[in-house]
Design an enzyme around this catalytic site. Structure first.
Site, PDB file in Angstrom:
ATOM      1  N   HIS A  56       0.388  -1.099   0.376  1.00 44.35           N
ATOM      2  CA  HIS A  56      -0.009   0.030   0.159  1.00 44.35           C
ATOM      3  C   HIS A  56       1.004   1.633   0.213  1.00 44.35           C
ATOM      4  O   HIS A  56       1.924   1.271   0.697  1.00 44.35           O
ATOM      5  CB  HIS A  56      -1.144   0.357   1.025  1.00 44.35           C
ATOM      6  CG  HIS A  56      -2.139  -1.021   1.114  1.00 44.35           C
ATOM      7  ND1 HIS A  56      -3.157  -1.323   2.305  1.00 44.35           N
ATOM      8  CD2 HIS A  56      -1.945  -1.652   0.005  1.00 44.35           C
ATOM      9  CE1 HIS A  56      -3.210  -2.177   2.080  1.00 44.35           C
ATOM     10  NE2 HIS A  56      -3.012  -3.025   0.464  1.00 44.35           N
ATOM     11  N   GLU A  58       1.122   3.643   2.245  1.00 43.77           N
ATOM     12  CA  GLU A  58       2.062   4.133   3.160  1.00 43.77           C
ATOM     13  C   GLU A  58       2.930   3.643   3.863  1.00 43.77           C
ATOM     14  O   GLU A  58       3.829   3.944   4.185  1.00 43.77           O
ATOM     15  CB  GLU A  58       0.715   3.524   4.193  1.00 43.77           C
ATOM     16  CG  GLU A  58      -0.702   5.148   4.921  1.00 43.77           C
ATOM     17  CD  GLU A  58      -1.781   3.824   3.189  1.00 43.77           C
ATOM     18  OE1 GLU A  58      -1.528   3.178   2.078  1.00 43.77           O
ATOM     19  OE2 GLU A  58      -2.954   3.718   4.033  1.00 43.77           O
ATOM     20  N   CYS A  86      -5.474   1.155   5.952  1.00 41.87           N
ATOM     21  CA  CYS A  86      -6.258   0.465   6.960  1.00 41.87           C
ATOM     22  C   CYS A  86      -5.982  -0.884   8.129  1.00 41.87           C
ATOM     23  O   CYS A  86      -4.842   0.165   8.252  1.00 41.87           O
ATOM     24  CB  CYS A  86      -6.198  -1.371   5.367  1.00 41.87           C
ATOM     25  SG  CYS A  86      -4.865  -1.261   5.379  1.00 41.87           S
ATOM     26  N   CYS A  89      -1.918  -0.490   7.373  1.00 41.86           N
ATOM     27  CA  CYS A  89      -1.115  -0.042   7.343  1.00 41.86           C
ATOM     28  C   CYS A  89      -0.971   1.047   8.576  1.00 41.86           C
ATOM     29  O   CYS A  89      -0.836   2.068   9.129  1.00 41.86           O
ATOM     30  CB  CYS A  89      -2.198   1.804   6.587  1.00 41.86           C
ATOM     31  SG  CYS A  89      -1.538   0.778   5.131  1.00 41.86           S
TER      32      CYS A  89
END
Length: 153
Positions: A56, A58, A86, A89
């Site tokens: 992701h 992040e 999420c 993260c």
């Protein structure tokens, strides 16, 4: 940098990264990490291209930031991301000790900063970043909504 650039400016940089992710066939999420008010690190989703569910936006900027800092702690750093994090993260954000988290669009399906769940208030973490959601929310939501609308068509 945050002293010299506004929160909206930093989120616009994250939106540029989201557009880059989209041009690579990824879900359009972008992130910017400001490392100790000095270094701007850019990143975006690369889950599909790299065949790695952990990539992701992040996570990408946190990994880059840790390499630059030569430390797994990113004390006094700020993270700007176009979509509410999420659980994976958010966990990485707390483990890295990021000071402030700014996000754009809320995510009712997987967001854990108040939408789907609220890990901000959880007692499970030693560190709690300051969290500000809804930064350029309309712009951040629009790029995601358009992406998924095109996918459905």
């Amino acid at each position: 940098m945050p002293g010299r650039f506004s929160v909206n400016y930093m989120m616009r940089l994250a939106l540029d990264q989201a557009r880059q992710a989209q041009s690579n066939g990824e879900v359009p999420v972008g992130a910017v990490l400001v490392l100790q008010d000095k270094t701007i690190i850019l990143g975006n989703n690369s889950v599909i291209r790299q065949n790695d569910p952990t990539l992701h936006a992040e996570i990408e900027v946190i990994r880059k930031g840790c390499k630059i800092a030569n430390n797994y702690r990113l004390i006094n750093s700020e993270l700007y991301v176009t979509l509410e994090p999420c659980s994976m993260c958010y966990g990485a954000i707390t483990q890295a000790r990021i000071r402030k988290l700014f996000f754009g669009a809320y995510d009712k399906n997987t967001g854990v900063c108040g939408s789907c769940n609220n890990l901000i208030t959880s007692n499970c973490f030693n560190h709690k970043p300051e969290v500000i959601g809804g930064v350029l929310e309309k712009d951040c939501s629009l790029i995601l909504n358009n992406f998924f609308k095109e996918k459905r068509n």
